[in-house]
Design an enzyme around this catalytic site. Structure first.
Site, PDB file in Angstrom:
ATOM      1  N   CYS A 111       0.819  -1.226   0.000  1.00  0.00           N
ATOM      2  CA  CYS A 111       0.000   0.000   0.000  1.00  0.00           C
ATOM      3  C   CYS A 111       0.844   1.264   0.000  1.00  0.00           C
ATOM      4  O   CYS A 111       0.348   2.347  -0.297  1.00  0.00           O
ATOM      5  CB  CYS A 111      -0.943   0.008   1.190  1.00  0.00           C
ATOM      6  SG  CYS A 111      -2.095  -1.352   1.121  1.00  0.00           S
ATOM      7  N   HIS A 244      -3.591   7.200   2.429  1.00  0.00           N
ATOM      8  CA  HIS A 244      -3.934   5.877   1.892  1.00  0.00           C
ATOM      9  C   HIS A 244      -5.275   5.475   2.498  1.00  0.00           C
ATOM     10  O   HIS A 244      -5.529   5.683   3.693  1.00  0.00           O
ATOM     11  CB  HIS A 244      -2.845   4.866   2.274  1.00  0.00           C
ATOM     12  CG  HIS A 244      -3.259   3.449   2.028  1.00  0.00           C
ATOM     13  ND1 HIS A 244      -3.789   3.039   0.831  1.00  0.00           N
ATOM     14  CD2 HIS A 244      -3.265   2.356   2.840  1.00  0.00           C
ATOM     15  CE1 HIS A 244      -4.090   1.751   0.907  1.00  0.00           C
ATOM     16  NE2 HIS A 244      -3.775   1.312   2.118  1.00  0.00           N
ATOM     17  N   ASN A 274     -10.142  -0.321  -0.368  1.00  0.00           N
ATOM     18  CA  ASN A 274      -8.685  -0.191  -0.265  1.00  0.00           C
ATOM     19  C   ASN A 274      -8.074  -0.686  -1.579  1.00  0.00           C
ATOM     20  O   ASN A 274      -8.083  -1.882  -1.857  1.00  0.00           O
ATOM     21  CB  ASN A 274      -8.192  -1.018   0.926  1.00  0.00           C
ATOM     22  CG  ASN A 274      -6.676  -0.949   1.107  1.00  0.00           C
ATOM     23  OD1 ASN A 274      -5.962  -0.464   0.237  1.00  0.00           O
ATOM     24  ND2 ASN A 274      -6.202  -1.435   2.238  1.00  0.00           N
TER      25      ASN A 274
HETATM   26  N1  ACO Z   1     -18.150  -9.162   8.550  1.00  0.00           N
HETATM   27  C1  ACO Z   1     -18.628  -9.414   9.775  1.00  0.00           C
HETATM   28  N2  ACO Z   1     -17.855  -9.702  10.835  1.00  0.00           N
HETATM   29  C2  ACO Z   1     -16.518  -9.721  10.614  1.00  0.00           C
HETATM   30  C3  ACO Z   1     -15.954  -9.459   9.364  1.00  0.00           C
HETATM   31  C4  ACO Z   1     -16.819  -9.188   8.300  1.00  0.00           C
HETATM   32  N3  ACO Z   1     -16.379  -8.907   7.056  1.00  0.00           N
HETATM   33  N4  ACO Z   1     -14.610  -9.556   9.472  1.00  0.00           N
HETATM   34  C5  ACO Z   1     -14.335  -9.846  10.752  1.00  0.00           C
HETATM   35  N5  ACO Z   1     -15.496  -9.965  11.451  1.00  0.00           N
HETATM   36  C6  ACO Z   1     -15.666 -10.264  12.877  1.00  0.00           C
HETATM   37  C7  ACO Z   1     -14.471 -10.967  13.463  1.00  0.00           C
HETATM   38  O1  ACO Z   1     -14.554 -12.371  13.242  1.00  0.00           O
HETATM   39  C8  ACO Z   1     -14.624 -10.616  14.941  1.00  0.00           C
HETATM   40  O2  ACO Z   1     -15.617 -11.439  15.508  1.00  0.00           O
HETATM   41  P1  ACO Z   1     -15.448 -11.972  17.041  1.00  0.00           P
HETATM   42  O3  ACO Z   1     -15.435 -10.719  17.884  1.00  0.00           O
HETATM   43  O4  ACO Z   1     -16.646 -12.825  17.198  1.00  0.00           O
HETATM   44  O5  ACO Z   1     -14.147 -12.696  17.063  1.00  0.00           O
HETATM   45  C9  ACO Z   1     -15.178  -9.185  14.901  1.00  0.00           C
HETATM   46  O6  ACO Z   1     -15.757  -9.030  13.587  1.00  0.00           O
HETATM   47  C10 ACO Z   1     -14.148  -8.100  15.130  1.00  0.00           C
HETATM   48  O7  ACO Z   1     -13.005  -8.362  14.312  1.00  0.00           O
HETATM   49  P2  ACO Z   1     -11.742  -7.435  14.330  1.00  0.00           P
HETATM   50  O8  ACO Z   1     -10.726  -8.000  13.374  1.00  0.00           O
HETATM   51  O9  ACO Z   1     -11.312  -7.168  15.732  1.00  0.00           O
HETATM   52  O10 ACO Z   1     -12.369  -6.087  13.718  1.00  0.00           O
HETATM   53  P3  ACO Z   1     -11.713  -4.673  13.616  1.00  0.00           P
HETATM   54  O11 ACO Z   1     -12.561  -3.692  14.291  1.00  0.00           O
HETATM   55  O12 ACO Z   1     -10.239  -4.697  13.961  1.00  0.00           O
HETATM   56  O13 ACO Z   1     -11.825  -4.376  12.036  1.00  0.00           O
HETATM   57  C11 ACO Z   1     -10.412  -4.394  10.080  1.00  0.00           C
HETATM   58  C12 ACO Z   1     -11.183  -5.233  11.097  1.00  0.00           C
HETATM   59  C13 ACO Z   1     -11.406  -3.559   9.310  1.00  0.00           C
HETATM   60  C14 ACO Z   1      -9.667  -5.317   9.128  1.00  0.00           C
HETATM   61  C15 ACO Z   1      -9.409  -3.459  10.802  1.00  0.00           C
HETATM   62  O14 ACO Z   1      -8.705  -4.185  11.750  1.00  0.00           O
HETATM   63  C16 ACO Z   1      -8.401  -2.777   9.878  1.00  0.00           C
HETATM   64  O15 ACO Z   1      -8.743  -1.905   9.098  1.00  0.00           O
HETATM   65  N6  ACO Z   1      -7.108  -3.135   9.995  1.00  0.00           N
HETATM   66  C17 ACO Z   1      -6.019  -2.409   9.292  1.00  0.00           C
HETATM   67  C18 ACO Z   1      -5.987  -2.669   7.805  1.00  0.00           C
HETATM   68  C19 ACO Z   1      -4.786  -1.982   7.197  1.00  0.00           C
HETATM   69  O16 ACO Z   1      -4.477  -0.833   7.483  1.00  0.00           O
HETATM   70  N7  ACO Z   1      -4.020  -2.696   6.364  1.00  0.00           N
HETATM   71  C20 ACO Z   1      -2.787  -2.118   5.851  1.00  0.00           C
HETATM   72  C21 ACO Z   1      -2.896  -1.714   4.442  1.00  0.00           C
HETATM   73  S1  ACO Z   1      -3.394  -3.033   3.373  1.00  0.00           S
HETATM   74  C22 ACO Z   1      -2.003  -3.528   2.398  1.00  0.00           C
HETATM   75  O17 ACO Z   1      -0.891  -3.196   2.634  1.00  0.00           O
HETATM   76  C23 ACO Z   1      -2.239  -4.497   1.251  1.00  0.00           C
END
Ligand code: ACO
Length: 317
Positions: A111, A244, A274
């Protein structure tokens, strides 16, 4: 000699994939995706559209905006982690198709790929080794997704953005800062490749989302503090923040650290998802074309991605 951005362009594939459509494929909901990420729709490249095809459309759009043609370009740098082929690189494919000559290579920094590519092109121009660079961020992230993994498949989209970076008497690019830390490699990876003898296996992206989230916020806040400090800027002095587009909550935290209200943040995640290295040049082009970003404005672009890699660029547009 310095470099400045003389034109921007972007391309978004036609096929839009909404959260509600995704909810028919995996166990997710529009509400979860919107509130956790800010995404409502992402676009998916057609089967006959590879990364270089998206890049080509964004490149022509940027050339048109700058009033230049392919013959004026003497350097092509493409940030991408989803190249058409192992070789030749996407920049060479673009060169051949568009009739450009000179230096051409791709930069693989996930990214952060566009910020890396832009910084490299700026350095070539400052050293007098290039005069007019086409810098592209282009991705077909949809090809890397496991459509059964709700933790990743809802996040990414395809697209391309481009800028023309020309030699200039006055800067354009005022400051850039790149960084990386390989120790977090397993938190975000697509585990396939050539020399690891995993070629032929289907590469799929895996991410430990909430661990990535924490490091991303921490790293981006430190990066913002450094940009302000090293450029003698106070909070609130940047006109536009062009981040980003990975997660609206990460962007809000960074904007707060910059002392900027969300009205001065360019947000395209809602419509683009993204798009990895493409997200910043697409956001930049969106705001230039809708008239928010004007000549003379001070912009801060920043990115964080797999590796981990990160980078920022302060630009007088
Ligand atoms: N739909 C419904 N529920 C979901 C989904 C989904 N698509 N995905 C995960 N869940 C559930 C999980 O299983 C979890 O359930 P549980 O509590 O029963 O275990 C719950 O939702 C919470 O999951 P988290 O992973 O803690 O959710 P979070 O609030 O952290 O959001 C996300 C997830 C959106 C991925 C976030 O962590 C994020 O944006 N992370 C950073 C991404 C990023 O910056 N990446 C770098 C750039 S990408 C690159 O370089 C290619």
């Amino acid at each position: 000699m310095y470099s400045h951005v003389s034109g921007t362009g972007m391309y978004l594939p036609e096929r839009a994939l909404t959260n509600n459509e995704l909810a028919k494929i995996v166990n997710t909901s529009d509400e979860w995706i919107r509130t956790r990420t800010g995404i409502e729709v992402r676009h998916i490249a057609a089967e006959n559209e590879a990364t270089s095809h998206l890049a080509e459309k964004a490149a022509y759009s940027a050339l048109e905006a700058s009033g230049l043609g392919p013959k004026d370009i003497d350097m092509v740098v493409v940030g991408t982690c989803t190249p058409d082929l192992i070789l030749p690189n996407v920049a060479c494919l673009l060169q051949e198709r568009m009739g450009m000559t000179g230096i051409a290579f791709s930069v693989e920094a996930a990214c952060s790929g566009f910020i890396y590519a832009l910084t490299i092109a700026d350095q070539f121009i400052r050293l007098g080794q290039a005069k007019c660079a086409l810098v592209v961020g282009a991705e077909t992230m949809s090809r890397l997704l496991d459509w059964g993994d709700r933790e990743t498949c809802v996040l990414f989209g395809d697209g391309a953005g481009a800028v023309i970076l020309e030699a200039a008497e006055n800067p354009g690019i005022l400051f850039s800062d790149l960084g990386a830390d390989g120790k977090h490699r397993d938190l975000l990876c697509a585990d396939a490749g050539v020399s690891s003898l995993k070629v032929g296996e289907t590469a799929k992206l895996h991410m430990k989302g909430n661990e990535v989230f924490k490091v991303a916020v921490r790293t981006l806040e430190a990066m913002v503090d450094k940009v302000l400090l090293e450029n003698g800027l106070e909070q609130g002095q940047i006109d536009w923040f062009v981040p980003h587009q990975a997660n609206v909550r990460i962007i809000e935290a960074t904007a707060k650290r910059l002392g900027l209200p969300m009205e001065r943040v360019i947000l395209t995640i809602k419509e683009h998802g993204n798009t990895s290295a493409a997200s910043i040049p697409m956001a930049l082009d969106t705001a230039v074309r809708d008239g928010r970003i004007k000549r003379g404005d001070l912009l801060l672009m920043e990115a964080f991605g797999a590796g981990f890699t990160w980078g920022s660029c302060l630009l007088r547009y």
